[in-house]
Write an enzyme that holds these catalytic residues in place. Structure first.
Site, PDB file in Angstrom:
ATOM      1  N   ASP A 117       0.706  -0.975   0.045  1.00  0.00           N
ATOM      2  CA  ASP A 117       0.150   0.095   0.034  1.00  0.00           C
ATOM      3  C   ASP A 117       0.847   1.198  -0.135  1.00  0.00           C
ATOM      4  O   ASP A 117       1.796   1.135   0.830  1.00  0.00           O
ATOM      5  CB  ASP A 117      -0.855  -0.135   1.268  1.00  0.00           C
ATOM      6  CG  ASP A 117      -2.425   0.321   0.957  1.00  0.00           C
ATOM      7  OD1 ASP A 117      -2.302   1.602   0.410  1.00  0.00           O
ATOM      8  OD2 ASP A 117      -3.322  -0.273   1.270  1.00  0.00           O
ATOM      9  N   ASP A 225      -3.108   4.677  -2.452  1.00  0.00           N
ATOM     10  CA  ASP A 225      -4.036   5.181  -1.694  1.00  0.00           C
ATOM     11  C   ASP A 225      -4.401   6.614  -2.129  1.00  0.00           C
ATOM     12  O   ASP A 225      -3.397   7.530  -2.447  1.00  0.00           O
ATOM     13  CB  ASP A 225      -3.814   5.424  -0.085  1.00  0.00           C
ATOM     14  CG  ASP A 225      -4.582   5.567   0.576  1.00  0.00           C
ATOM     15  OD1 ASP A 225      -5.405   4.881   1.146  1.00  0.00           O
ATOM     16  OD2 ASP A 225      -4.684   6.790   1.560  1.00  0.00           O
ATOM     17  N   GLU A 282      -6.170   3.986  -6.166  1.00  0.00           N
ATOM     18  CA  GLU A 282      -7.556   4.136  -5.413  1.00  0.00           C
ATOM     19  C   GLU A 282      -8.075   5.700  -5.725  1.00  0.00           C
ATOM     20  O   GLU A 282      -7.084   6.626  -5.694  1.00  0.00           O
ATOM     21  CB  GLU A 282      -7.378   4.020  -3.883  1.00  0.00           C
ATOM     22  CG  GLU A 282      -8.969   3.951  -3.282  1.00  0.00           C
ATOM     23  CD  GLU A 282      -8.740   4.565  -1.934  1.00  0.00           C
ATOM     24  OE1 GLU A 282      -9.731   4.255  -1.217  1.00  0.00           O
ATOM     25  OE2 GLU A 282      -7.793   5.269  -1.447  1.00  0.00           O
ATOM     26  N   HIS A 355     -11.356  -2.946   2.936  1.00  0.00           N
ATOM     27  CA  HIS A 355     -11.384  -2.730   4.448  1.00  0.00           C
ATOM     28  C   HIS A 355     -12.042  -1.249   4.538  1.00  0.00           C
ATOM     29  O   HIS A 355     -12.350  -1.026   5.825  1.00  0.00           O
ATOM     30  CB  HIS A 355     -10.021  -2.369   4.699  1.00  0.00           C
ATOM     31  CG  HIS A 355      -9.110  -1.361   4.363  1.00  0.00           C
ATOM     32  ND1 HIS A 355      -9.193  -1.406   2.555  1.00  0.00           N
ATOM     33  CD2 HIS A 355      -8.869  -0.096   4.491  1.00  0.00           C
ATOM     34  CE1 HIS A 355      -8.427  -0.118   2.245  1.00  0.00           C
ATOM     35  NE2 HIS A 355      -8.368   0.730   3.492  1.00  0.00           N
ATOM     36  N   ASP A 356     -12.710  -0.615   3.574  1.00  0.00           N
ATOM     37  CA  ASP A 356     -13.457   0.464   3.554  1.00  0.00           C
ATOM     38  C   ASP A 356     -15.060   0.339   3.650  1.00  0.00           C
ATOM     39  O   ASP A 356     -15.816   1.272   3.581  1.00  0.00           O
ATOM     40  CB  ASP A 356     -13.186   1.753   2.757  1.00  0.00           C
ATOM     41  CG  ASP A 356     -11.787   2.152   3.030  1.00  0.00           C
ATOM     42  OD1 ASP A 356     -11.374   2.220   4.398  1.00  0.00           O
ATOM     43  OD2 ASP A 356     -10.867   2.745   2.326  1.00  0.00           O
TER      44      ASP A 356
HETATM   45  C1  NOJ Z   1      -8.365   5.418   1.662  1.00  0.00           C
HETATM   46  C2  NOJ Z   1      -8.175   4.253   2.606  1.00  0.00           C
HETATM   47  O1  NOJ Z   1      -8.492   2.703   1.888  1.00  0.00           O
HETATM   48  C3  NOJ Z   1      -8.821   4.537   3.845  1.00  0.00           C
HETATM   49  O2  NOJ Z   1      -8.683   3.163   4.773  1.00  0.00           O
HETATM   50  C4  NOJ Z   1      -7.940   5.539   4.653  1.00  0.00           C
HETATM   51  O3  NOJ Z   1      -8.654   5.788   5.634  1.00  0.00           O
HETATM   52  C5  NOJ Z   1      -7.921   6.814   3.822  1.00  0.00           C
HETATM   53  N1  NOJ Z   1      -7.666   6.376   2.263  1.00  0.00           N
HETATM   54  C6  NOJ Z   1      -6.957   7.996   4.056  1.00  0.00           C
HETATM   55  O4  NOJ Z   1      -5.560   7.128   3.705  1.00  0.00           O
END
Ligand code: NOJ
Length: 621
Positions: A117, A225, A282, A355-356
């Site tokens: 990541d 990210d 992302e 995970h989000d």
């Molecule tokens: C995206 C990540 O997937 C998330 O888990 C994180 O809180 C935010 N970016 C900030 O890094």
């Protein structure tokens, strides 16, 4: 070049991938590990590298090609590691660099790759770069972050003095007051996550050097990210809007120089070695037009991106914390638009879990927990199996690179959180405080929304077996260690071991999906055509490559569903079903059972074309 849409649109490529000459990741399946919750190797209740290593065979058996590790770097963990204090080390909670090298070697030995990541929109406020930057207005690295004076006429640190009206993703203003130097710094996420200033070339070079260091160590690429947020536009107020994105995103999502920076990163980091690597960006708030630019291979930016439109379709007018019921027609239209829009131009990632996101089987399927509560454990498990596999099939059989999130492969569910004290995530905790304490919302309503949508649903420890705490610390000398976050209470029935031993195994179904992508070119490369776009229960589509046509029909509902003629092919061969052996004997060709998925294949004459809504295409072949 500036990378604005207008300039770049003319340069888009339009080459349909050639199976004989396609990058390796076009046939790959990725598995995401959230290390603190995956497996605890040393019995301290916190997942770690030793734990991951002990479970590599589970992943090799599943058949995945790539492991993506969420952050394992030193971090104060305000956002579970997405606040990085040192990019070139491992947090002692997870292990050491030596253990990392061993994990990497063990992953490679099993024929899998490993991507890291990369969190470079922001650092932790404990990163040495930020410590220097905040030390004084004339510090060497002052300009490595984004510092601004209070709004003219206001006293810094008082309400309204923030330089712009932008909101943080984690509630409140996106600006943090720094008393010592009398300025605000930008932090789109938590106060402890200051945004880097990518317009400073020294920042960019430092990031590229760090990335090369990891590649030299042997890692196989990066998941980047919020990479589309790195180029900020104008620091001005924006009109209030109601959407899933924070106020102000139009000033920094897909900003003016983002494509330029990614092309530069590619030249500086990946050029000459990219054939063996993979990159996925992302990119929240990214429209298809930008995705085409990000992933067009001739532009050399990233291989694929995570788009967010489809996972926002069950958000109401108030955004994520205003959950709404998913309308399947909208989801189909959205995914079909992305399938078409990137076909021959770029590449899709395919995901419904990470995970989000809340757990797929609870969010869009039926996790069976209501039936279980009424004593019908078998019925609950049956529904959970059927809906998890039906959704898996419609996702994995699209064109793109599928991503599986830990626990998805055996149907882990959302969590029955009781009160606010059960939530751990900074996003959830901040939202509750803002909504209830500052805005006077009814706590019951806020909790109801949190239960459905919180990221905490995805973050409970992986349920490996029915032993204490779901076997999270199995293998350590303290197997009863209390995990950092309680395991989902349903671990005794829902766990990897039970699933793999079951005649209805979600794991085995995923194995088959992965195998199909590896062995059947129509799965990896076939053109996607949506069928029956207005049907409210059925997700049906074809994939076509040369003479081979795959027909995917999934009933994404708990009621039986008649199959329209457009979704049937005479003489087709069954490729995949989620019915048991017994159920298969009683199949009605014209009806799908609740949550049934049926995948068939036909061969059509090379000249025939199969298009959406052409009922006879391929008939009799
Ligand atoms: C995206 C990540 O997937 C998330 O888990 C994180 O809180 C935010 N970016 C900030 O890094």
């Amino acid at each position: 070049m500036t990378g604005t849409l207008g300039d770049a649109a003319a340069t888009l490529s339009s080459a349909v991938p050639d199976p004989a000459d396609a990058p390796w990741w076009t046939r790959a399946v990725v598995y995401q590990i959230y290390p603190r919750s995956f497996a605890d190797g040393d019995g301290d209740g916190f997942g770690d590298l030793a734990g991951i290593r002990s479970r590599l065979d589970h992943l090799a058996d599943l058949g995945v090609d790539v492991i993506w590790l969420s952050p394992i770097y030193p971090s104060p963990q305000h956002d579970n590691g997405y606040d990085i204090a040192d990019y070139q080390d491992i947090d002692p909670r997870f292990g050491t660099l030596e253990e990392f090298d061993e994990l990497l070697a063990a992953t490679h030995e099993r024929g899998m790759k490993l991507i890291m990541d990369l969190v470079v929109n922001h650092t932790s406020d404990e990163h040495a770069w930020f410590t220097d930057s905040r030390s004084s207005r004339t510090a060497d690295k002052r300009d490595w972050y984004i510092w601004r004076d209070p709004r003219p006429g206001f006293t810094g640190g008082t309400p309204g003095a923030e330089p712009t009206n932008w909101r943080s993703f984690f509630s409140g203003s996106a600006w943090q007051w720094d008393e010592a130097t009398g300025q605000y710094y930008l932090r789109l996420f938590a106060p402890q996550q200051p945004d880097l200033n990518w317009d400073n070339p020294d920042v960019r070079q430092a990031v590229y050097a760090m990335m090369r260091w990891w590649l030299d160590r042997g890692v196989d690429g990066f998941r980047m990210d919020v990479i589309n947020l790195i180029s900020k536009g104008e620091y001005v107020d924006v009109e209030p809007v109601t959407s899933g994105m924070p106020l102000g995103a139009e000033q920094y999502a897909n900003g003016p120089r983002v494509h330029e920076y990614l092309q530069e990163m590619h030249r500086e980091v990946f050029a000459g070695r990219d054939a063996e690597l993979m990159t996925v960006g992302e990119t929240p708030g990214t429209p298809l037009e930008h995705a085409q630019l990000y992933t067009d291979p001739t532009r050399a930016e990233v291989d694929m991106i995570f788009q967010f439109e489809h996972v926002g379709l069950d958000h109401g007018k108030g955004g994520k914390w205003d959950p709404a019921t998913l309308d399947l027609r909208h989801l189909k239209a959205n995914l079909a638009r992305w399938q078409d829009g990137l076909y021959g131009r770029g590449w899709n990632s395919l995901y419904l879990n990470n995970h989000d996101q809340p757990r797929l089987v609870s969010r869009f399927g039926d996790d069976g927990q209501a039936a279980v509560e009424q004593g019908d454990v078998d019925g609950g498990n049956r529904t959970r199996y059927a809906s998890a596999t039906a959704w898996a099939a419609v996702l994995h059989l699209q064109l793109g690179t599928p991503f599986i999130y830990q626990g998805e492969e055996f149907g882990m569910t959302n969590v029955p959180f009781a009160g606010i004290e059960d939530f751990f995530d900074v996003e959830a905790v901040n939202h509750y405080a803002e909504a209830v304490q500052q805005q006077g919302a009814d706590p019951r309503d806020v909790l109801a929304a949190l239960r459905l949508m919180t990221r905490d649903n995805a973050r409970t420890p992986v349920q490996w077996d029915d032993s204490v705490h779901g076997g999270f610390s199995a293998g350590s000398d303290r197997p009863d260690a209390t995990p950092w976050m309680p395991v989902n209470p349903n671990y005794a029935t829902i766990n990897a071991a039970a699933d793999r031993a079951s005649s209805r195994s979600i794991f085995r179904f995923y194995q088959r999906l992965i195998e199909l992508r590896h062995t059947d070119d129509v799965v990896a490369f076939g053109r996607f055509d949506l069928l029956e776009p207005d049907h409210e229960q059925l997700f049906a589509f074809t994939r076509t490559l040369g003479e081979r046509v795959l027909l995917v029909t999934a009933n994404l509902s708990g009621q039986a569903c008649a199959l329209p003629a457009t979704c049937r092919r005479d003489g087709a061969t069954l490729v995949l079903t989620n019915l048991s052996e017994d159920e298969r004997g009683e199949t009605d060709p014209a009806v799908l059972r609740p949550w049934e998925v049926r995948v068939t294949a036909v061969t059509v004459a090379a000249t025939a074309s199969v298009t959406a809504g052409a009922p006879d295409a391929g008939a009799g072949a």
